[in-house]
Design a protein around this motif. Structure first.
Motif, PDB file in Angstrom:
ATOM      1  N   ASP A 196      -3.515   4.772  -1.933  1.00 19.69           N
ATOM      2  CA  ASP A 196      -4.347   5.637  -1.103  1.00 19.69           C
ATOM      3  C   ASP A 196      -4.493   6.986  -1.789  1.00 19.69           C
ATOM      4  O   ASP A 196      -3.524   7.726  -1.900  1.00 19.69           O
ATOM      5  CB  ASP A 196      -3.699   5.786   0.277  1.00 19.69           C
ATOM      6  N   ASP A 205       1.250   5.530   0.180  1.00 21.35           N
ATOM      7  CA  ASP A 205       0.583   6.745   0.658  1.00 21.35           C
ATOM      8  C   ASP A 205       1.550   7.909   0.567  1.00 21.35           C
ATOM      9  O   ASP A 205       2.650   7.855   1.110  1.00 21.35           O
ATOM     10  CB  ASP A 205       0.143   6.559   2.123  1.00 21.35           C
ATOM     11  N   CYS A 208       0.854  -1.196   0.000  1.00 18.78           N
ATOM     12  CA  CYS A 208       0.000   0.000   0.000  1.00 18.78           C
ATOM     13  C   CYS A 208       0.887   1.242   0.000  1.00 18.78           C
ATOM     14  O   CYS A 208       1.828   1.345   0.799  1.00 18.78           O
ATOM     15  CB  CYS A 208      -0.897  -0.016   1.237  1.00 18.78           C
ATOM     16  N   HIS A 232      -0.189   5.523   6.331  1.00 22.74           N
ATOM     17  CA  HIS A 232      -0.285   6.932   6.725  1.00 22.74           C
ATOM     18  C   HIS A 232       0.631   7.210   7.926  1.00 22.74           C
ATOM     19  O   HIS A 232       1.390   8.173   7.942  1.00 22.74           O
ATOM     20  CB  HIS A 232      -1.746   7.253   7.071  1.00 22.74           C
ATOM     21  N   LEU A 257     -13.549   5.644   2.973  1.00 22.04           N
ATOM     22  CA  LEU A 257     -12.896   4.332   2.897  1.00 22.04           C
ATOM     23  C   LEU A 257     -13.733   3.246   2.237  1.00 22.04           C
ATOM     24  O   LEU A 257     -13.218   2.248   1.790  1.00 22.04           O
ATOM     25  CB  LEU A 257     -12.540   3.878   4.321  1.00 22.04           C
ATOM     26  N   GLN A 303      -8.290  -1.103   5.822  1.00 25.61           N
ATOM     27  CA  GLN A 303      -8.173   0.036   6.747  1.00 25.61           C
ATOM     28  C   GLN A 303      -6.839  -0.011   7.503  1.00 25.61           C
ATOM     29  O   GLN A 303      -6.174   1.014   7.667  1.00 25.61           O
ATOM     30  CB  GLN A 303      -9.326   0.016   7.759  1.00 25.61           C
ATOM     31  N   ARG A 325      -4.047   1.051   5.114  1.00 25.78           N
ATOM     32  CA  ARG A 325      -4.059   2.493   4.863  1.00 25.78           C
ATOM     33  C   ARG A 325      -3.574   3.268   6.087  1.00 25.78           C
ATOM     34  O   ARG A 325      -2.769   4.186   5.974  1.00 25.78           O
ATOM     35  CB  ARG A 325      -5.470   2.938   4.478  1.00 25.78           C
ATOM     36  N   ILE A 345      -8.113   3.683  -3.108  1.00 28.47           N
ATOM     37  CA  ILE A 345      -9.097   3.968  -2.053  1.00 28.47           C
ATOM     38  C   ILE A 345      -9.394   5.456  -2.072  1.00 28.47           C
ATOM     39  O   ILE A 345      -8.484   6.278  -1.947  1.00 28.47           O
ATOM     40  CB  ILE A 345      -8.555   3.637  -0.637  1.00 28.47           C
TER      41      ILE A 345
END
Length: 601
Positions: free
Chosen positions: A463, A395, A393, A526, A494, A519, A522, A490
């Motif tokens: 993200d 971000d 993922c 973050h 969400l 979740q 993400r 995403i």
């Protein structure tokens, strides 16, 4: 590693109100109890030696714990009462059938009386309750008496009896508690209007009554009659806390059986609730392992037949979430609203809790099986060609014009693999440009994995929604990886998941395990990105201070930052605070530098 079956059952109990049942090795019911928190209450039986020898004997005999989850403590109290009477467990105090909780009855008669009763007579009268708080029942009846004076006599007030002058008004009329319908002083229409108002109060719709009480309270307060005002206020509080109807004891539900189903990739869970004389007296959940891709309709029918045989049921009516074929003799009801819908929802709730407990137990006893199930569920939910055993993922939403960075977090088998996390300092992009930054880091990440012959993920999560997803896709295309790795974006909300070349987002159930893992990914990306961004800003500020303050070297500044934790806090420190660490001479130089910097800005 072996697990104690009883300890496992206790460990996976929910923290909800409900009723628990203890069974021995022969599946005989030992005890039924209520709880505000099932897990805490049941645990308390097993973590100490009890003063009561009988309780110790019972605890030693317990092999299986079952439970029913309800919505409130009040419902738990009623359900416990019903189950003790119907099932008569060995270690419970026996309750006499006539000792039950009271109801409020609107009697089916001319000029209906309204009173509390413990006996329910099926003559068409309406019953509200039952009530577990006697304070509530007395307050409601007192309030009704004050607002809408009704008769308390048991005269047969037919039109002919009233017209013939058969009855005379009593003391209740003279003191203002009744308006004298027995002598025709109050019309049937006016009396029925008052009964309708009372019926609304008993259903819980008492906005008008609360308004009247508030007005009355304000009048007493303005007249300095504070005791009377407080008395009215107490009544309002009882009314506001009053729950008009219990699901587990409801006279509108007679003898029916309720069945519901929840299912996942590997199994279905069919919950059965038995309603006898308006009360829930039994709940049982059956687990059905899936062999092929059976539908919920097929599994529910199978589950109902199995439960009917096991409990020797011959129901006239069943309540179910969708139509099933049970033959001509059984009435099948699929409720859309009302009491039957509520009891069906309670059954679904219990099926869901049972499923959650089974999954928790599998997670503890057989973590590999748990992981395999999660991966299969994610593949299905996200419409992937293979299980997402390796997910990455990205971000970079934390970039705000300075020290641009991006984060890549890695999950393997649904869990964080922190050793594989990577930070990226943006090199080719000037200024805050999220799309260009995403394009750069995705290209750098997978160029490197390809060059080093490292395994690629089965799923990439971006993200940031559509724009950043398009940017990431450009890089995958340049690397020849588009179509070889699944990728989705995403949106800020969400629940919205975007796929390449599909304008319609996918919405996942908010409680689904797949969404929970997304979740976690993400949030972790973050957190990881923000931490690096903060560290980089601090290092930049520290470097600036080291290079700029005359007569203060790197060693001194490092010592100060170690003490004050950041340059920002150092700037806010007083001269004596700094002098205590590095001496007066250097403290004066540091204070002078930051003051001149502040004046210049």
């Amino acid at each position: 590693m072996t697990h104690n079956p009883l300890a496992l059952q206790i460990q996976t109990l929910p923290d909800n109100p409900g009723v628990y049942q203890y069974y021995d090795k022969d599946e005989k019911l030992l005890y039924v109890g209520k709880a505000k928190n099932l897990k805490k209450r049941v645990s308390s039986y097993f973590n100490k030696v009890h003063d009561n020898a009988r309780t110790n004997v019972m605890v030693r005999k317990i092999v299986t714990i079952k439970h029913i989850v309800v919505l409130s403590e009040s419902d738990a109290l009623l359900l416990e009462n019903n189950m003790i009477k119907n099932l008569q467990p060995r270690f419970n105090v026996m309750l006499k059938d006539d000792k039950t909780y009271p109801w409020i009855c609107i009697k089916k008669e001319a000029f209906p009386r309204i009173f509390s009763t413990r006996k329910m007579i099926r003559d068409g009268s309406e019953y509200f309750g039952p009530y577990t708080s006697f304070k509530t029942i007395y307050t409601i009846l007192d309030m009704i008496k004050e607002l809408y004076p009704l008769r308390t006599c048991n005269y047969d007030l037919t039109d002919s009896n009233i017209e013939s002058g058969k009855f005379k008004v009593c003391l209740e009329y003279h003191i203002g508690n009744c308006k004298g319908p027995c002598e025709g002083y109050e019309s049937r229409e006016n009396y029925e209007k008052h009964v309708d108002m009372i019926r609304e109060i008993l259903k819980g719709n008492f906005g008008t009554s609360l308004k009247d009480f508030k007005k009355q309270m304000q009048e007493y307060a303005s007249e300095m009659q504070f005791e009377k005002a407080q008395y009215i206020k107490n009544k309002m509080e009882v009314l506001e806390n009053y729950q008009s109807r219990s699901i587990v004891a409801n006279p509108k539900l007679t003898n029916v059986d309720v069945f519901s189903i929840v299912s996942d990739e590997g199994a279905a869970y069919v919950n059965y609730m038995q309603i006898a004389h308006g009360s829930v007296i039994r709940s049982h959940t059956l687990e059905l392992k899936k062999k092929l891709d059976e539908t919920d309709e097929e599994l529910l029918e199978l589950g109902i037949v199995e439960i009917m045989e096991r409990f020797e049921l011959r129901p006239k009516e069943v309540i179910v979430p969708f139509a099933v074929d049970l033959g001509e003799k059984i009435k099948v009801t699929v409720p859309q609203l009302g009491d039957k819908k509520q009891i069906l929802e309670l059954s679904v709730r219990n099926a869901k809790y049972y499923r959650m407990e089974q999954l928790k137990q599998i997670q503890i006893v057989d973590p590999d099986r748990h992981t395999n199930r999660i991966m299969a569920q994610m593949q299905k939910d996200l419409r992937l060609p293979e299980e997402p055993r390796h997910i990455e993922c990205f971000d970079n939403s934390n970039i705000q014009g300075t020290n641009p960075v991006s984060a890549c977090v890695v999950f393997k088998d649904g869990k964080a693999s922190k050793k594989d996390y990577r930070h990226f300092n943006i090199k080719t992009v000037d200024g805050p440009n999220d799309f260009a930054s995403m394009e750069e880091v995705v290209h750098r990440r997978y160029r490197r994995l390809l060059d080093e012959n490292q395994p690629l993920p089965q799923l990439i999560i971006i993200d940031g929604g559509k724009g950043q997803l398009s940017a990431a896709l450009k890089s995958l295309e340049l690397l020849g990886l588009r179509g070889k790795i699944s990728i989705l974006g995403i949106a800020k909300r969400l629940e919205e998941l975007f796929y390449p070349d599909d304008p319609v987002p996918l919405y996942l159930d908010k409680k689904s395990e797949t969404l929970k893992i997304i979740q976690q990914l993400r949030n972790e990306a973050h957190r990881f990105g923000i931490t690096h961004h903060r560290d980089k800003r601090s290092k930049g500020a520290l470097k600036t201070s080291m290079e700029s303050i005359p007569g203060v070297g790197e060693k001194t500044m490092t010592e100060l930052i170690k003490h004050f934790k950041s340059v920002k806090r150092l700037k806010l420190a007083s001269e004596p605070e700094i002098a205590a660490i590095v001496g007066n001479s250097r403290a004066q130089k540091i204070i002078a530098f930051y003051q001149s910097e502040k004046a210049g800005s």
